[in-house]
Design a protein around this motif. Sequence first.
Motif, PDB file in Angstrom:
ATOM      1  N   PHE A  50       0.841  -1.183   0.000  1.00  0.00           N
ATOM      2  CA  PHE A  50       0.000   0.000   0.000  1.00  0.00           C
ATOM      3  C   PHE A  50       0.881   1.239   0.000  1.00  0.00           C
ATOM      4  O   PHE A  50       2.061   1.180   0.351  1.00  0.00           O
ATOM      5  CB  PHE A  50      -0.969   0.018   1.194  1.00  0.00           C
ATOM      6  N   SER A  51       0.321   2.348  -0.401  1.00  0.00           N
ATOM      7  CA  SER A  51       1.057   3.613  -0.444  1.00  0.00           C
ATOM      8  C   SER A  51       0.949   4.336   0.890  1.00  0.00           C
ATOM      9  O   SER A  51      -0.070   4.244   1.583  1.00  0.00           O
ATOM     10  CB  SER A  51       0.494   4.510  -1.551  1.00  0.00           C
ATOM     11  N   GLY A  52       2.010   5.049   1.246  1.00  0.00           N
ATOM     12  CA  GLY A  52       1.939   5.926   2.402  1.00  0.00           C
ATOM     13  C   GLY A  52       2.542   5.331   3.655  1.00  0.00           C
ATOM     14  O   GLY A  52       2.950   4.159   3.703  1.00  0.00           O
ATOM     15  N   TYR A  69       7.111  -1.857   2.242  1.00  0.00           N
ATOM     16  CA  TYR A  69       8.177  -1.462   1.322  1.00  0.00           C
ATOM     17  C   TYR A  69       8.884  -0.229   1.890  1.00  0.00           C
ATOM     18  O   TYR A  69       8.439   0.372   2.873  1.00  0.00           O
ATOM     19  CB  TYR A  69       7.605  -1.171  -0.060  1.00  0.00           C
ATOM     20  N   THR A 110       8.969   2.727   0.854  1.00  0.00           N
ATOM     21  CA  THR A 110       8.145   3.936   0.822  1.00  0.00           C
ATOM     22  C   THR A 110       7.143   3.992   1.970  1.00  0.00           C
ATOM     23  O   THR A 110       6.498   5.020   2.166  1.00  0.00           O
ATOM     24  CB  THR A 110       7.396   4.031  -0.511  1.00  0.00           C
ATOM     25  N   ASN A 111       7.020   2.896   2.732  1.00  0.00           N
ATOM     26  CA  ASN A 111       6.162   2.898   3.912  1.00  0.00           C
ATOM     27  C   ASN A 111       6.916   3.333   5.164  1.00  0.00           C
ATOM     28  O   ASN A 111       6.344   3.346   6.259  1.00  0.00           O
ATOM     29  CB  ASN A 111       5.572   1.503   4.154  1.00  0.00           C
ATOM     30  N   ARG A 168      14.607  -2.678   3.765  1.00  0.00           N
ATOM     31  CA  ARG A 168      13.404  -1.852   3.906  1.00  0.00           C
ATOM     32  C   ARG A 168      13.393  -1.165   5.267  1.00  0.00           C
ATOM     33  O   ARG A 168      13.066   0.016   5.373  1.00  0.00           O
ATOM     34  CB  ARG A 168      12.139  -2.705   3.732  1.00  0.00           C
ATOM     35  N   SER A 203       3.765  -3.252  -4.738  1.00  0.00           N
ATOM     36  CA  SER A 203       4.038  -2.234  -3.730  1.00  0.00           C
ATOM     37  C   SER A 203       2.947  -1.177  -3.600  1.00  0.00           C
ATOM     38  O   SER A 203       2.712  -0.658  -2.517  1.00  0.00           O
ATOM     39  CB  SER A 203       5.375  -1.553  -4.032  1.00  0.00           C
ATOM     40  N   ASP A 204       2.312  -0.825  -4.699  1.00  0.00           N
ATOM     41  CA  ASP A 204       1.281   0.225  -4.667  1.00  0.00           C
ATOM     42  C   ASP A 204      -0.055  -0.343  -5.135  1.00  0.00           C
ATOM     43  O   ASP A 204      -0.644   0.127  -6.106  1.00  0.00           O
ATOM     44  CB  ASP A 204       1.697   1.407  -5.559  1.00  0.00           C
ATOM     45  N   THR A 205      -0.522  -1.334  -4.432  1.00  0.00           N
ATOM     46  CA  THR A 205      -1.691  -2.074  -4.908  1.00  0.00           C
ATOM     47  C   THR A 205      -2.924  -1.185  -5.025  1.00  0.00           C
ATOM     48  O   THR A 205      -3.525  -1.078  -6.083  1.00  0.00           O
ATOM     49  CB  THR A 205      -1.984  -3.260  -3.971  1.00  0.00           C
ATOM     50  N   GLY A 206      -3.328  -0.574  -3.948  1.00  0.00           N
ATOM     51  CA  GLY A 206      -4.518   0.271  -3.967  1.00  0.00           C
ATOM     52  C   GLY A 206      -5.796  -0.533  -3.904  1.00  0.00           C
ATOM     53  O   GLY A 206      -5.830  -1.707  -4.311  1.00  0.00           O
TER      54      GLY A 206
END
Length: 502
Positions: free
Chosen positions: A31-33, A54, A56-57, A91, A300-303
């Motif tokens: 997920f993002s964020g 990831y 980016t988390n 990570r 990584s950015d499933t949404g």
Amino acid sequence: MGTSKSATLAAPEHSTEHIRRLAAGTLMPGFSGIAVPVWILDAYDAGLAAVCLYGTNVASPVQLRDLCAGLRAHSPHTLIAVDEEGGDVTRLHYLTGSPQPGNAVLGRLDDVTLTATSAATIGQELASLGINLNLAPDADVNSEADNPVIGVRSFGAEPDLVARHTAAWIRGLEDSGVASCAKHFPGHGSTTSDSHHELPRVSADAATLEARELVPFRALVEAKGATVMTSHILVDALDPENPATFSSRILQGLLREELGFDGVILTDALDMAGASADTGVPEAAVRALQAGADLLCVGSDTGPELYEQTLAAITEAVAEGRLSLERLADAAARVAGLSARFPAAGAAEIHQATPRGISSKPGRPALDSAEADATLDAGRIREAFEVSAAAENWLAREEPVAIVQVDTGANFAVGQVPWGPAAATDAVVGEGEVPDGAKVAVVGRGLDGDHPLWTVFSRLRAEGHAVIAVECGWPRGGADIVTYGASLGVSQALCGLLLGSH
């Protein structure tokens, strides 16, 4: 929030509700964020098996701990996964670089006790955060020096060496209470392209695969490793039509039946071009389950939209008879069994824990940081370096030292992690800042003949400096020092060598 578990579990075995819950039990989205989105929490309530974190988390150690504690509080018994190989792929230490040396350095030292200790250190750190699945170790035999995606992630180019260190790494990690994931079956080490961007092809014959690629995976089975990750590669000798992730010949015939692996088969990320460029992620998920995969790394950015599309595709495939309910139920049961085998710390324990190796200090770590490699001191790491006679002569010279680091891109697996001397010391300068009379170490990674480092090297030498080239990756020829890695721990050891503080 979402459908209640009790209502869903009570649904008839062949109902859409029941099938959707089974399907959710095979999925591992990212997920993002830096905070847990509501759709992930809703998905957990509806049976989601796992989530993957990831780089980016991660924004800070405190934020990461709170993120993991929030996930655990909402879903105490599911899987939280991360790609923490140590070395270049990290990570947890995405902001600073890993204190661990990485597989190639460990392989060169060839001490299985050190390898197990490095893995255990990583495992203890993960367990303190409530993370119970690590997508490591890399069990590929890096037989191709120009491999763009494996390289120093591998223990080496010799199958038996890779096999014994794969087994040691698995033991060290799993003894810490974290499930391992050997990758990338049936072997990504001989490829010259990156499955993040295209579909690589392996043309080696069956005898070569048996003697090279499969040796570490046989060791994994003997070590009873918890999971195996598939690779998105075509292996002509095994299945010339289907990438390994989508090949029942490879996953069922070879991995399950011939090698005897009875753990969880986990896919590499399905959003990679090698998996889904032609079909899209939802259809790739169906194909992977059909072939025998159990846990599907979505990406990584499933949404929420892609997650729902993937869930719907699996459910529809069962309704249409393309995917048997038995196969789906088997996959979900294997994943649930993995969660039970590796229970994680609860949210309260996570909040109280202080993970080893995660620094709360702002800014660049000091060269002699006490939070450096908990397994190996710098002197031991330097034993893995290749140092040429020209480099020995350079080190013995009396001139002041200048270090110039040439920007070098990394593959998607590594990401944008600080690397090399620039991650470890403030002594790095730009080419135009090199003082008169200084001896210069020019540092890069992936030093093929076209690398921009060589232009910088030539210019500095033409100006009269004594210059050496340093490779912070897998050797490709021409470098005076090769470190076999670019992690923080390795880079600190390198800086000690170059700056004379060793």
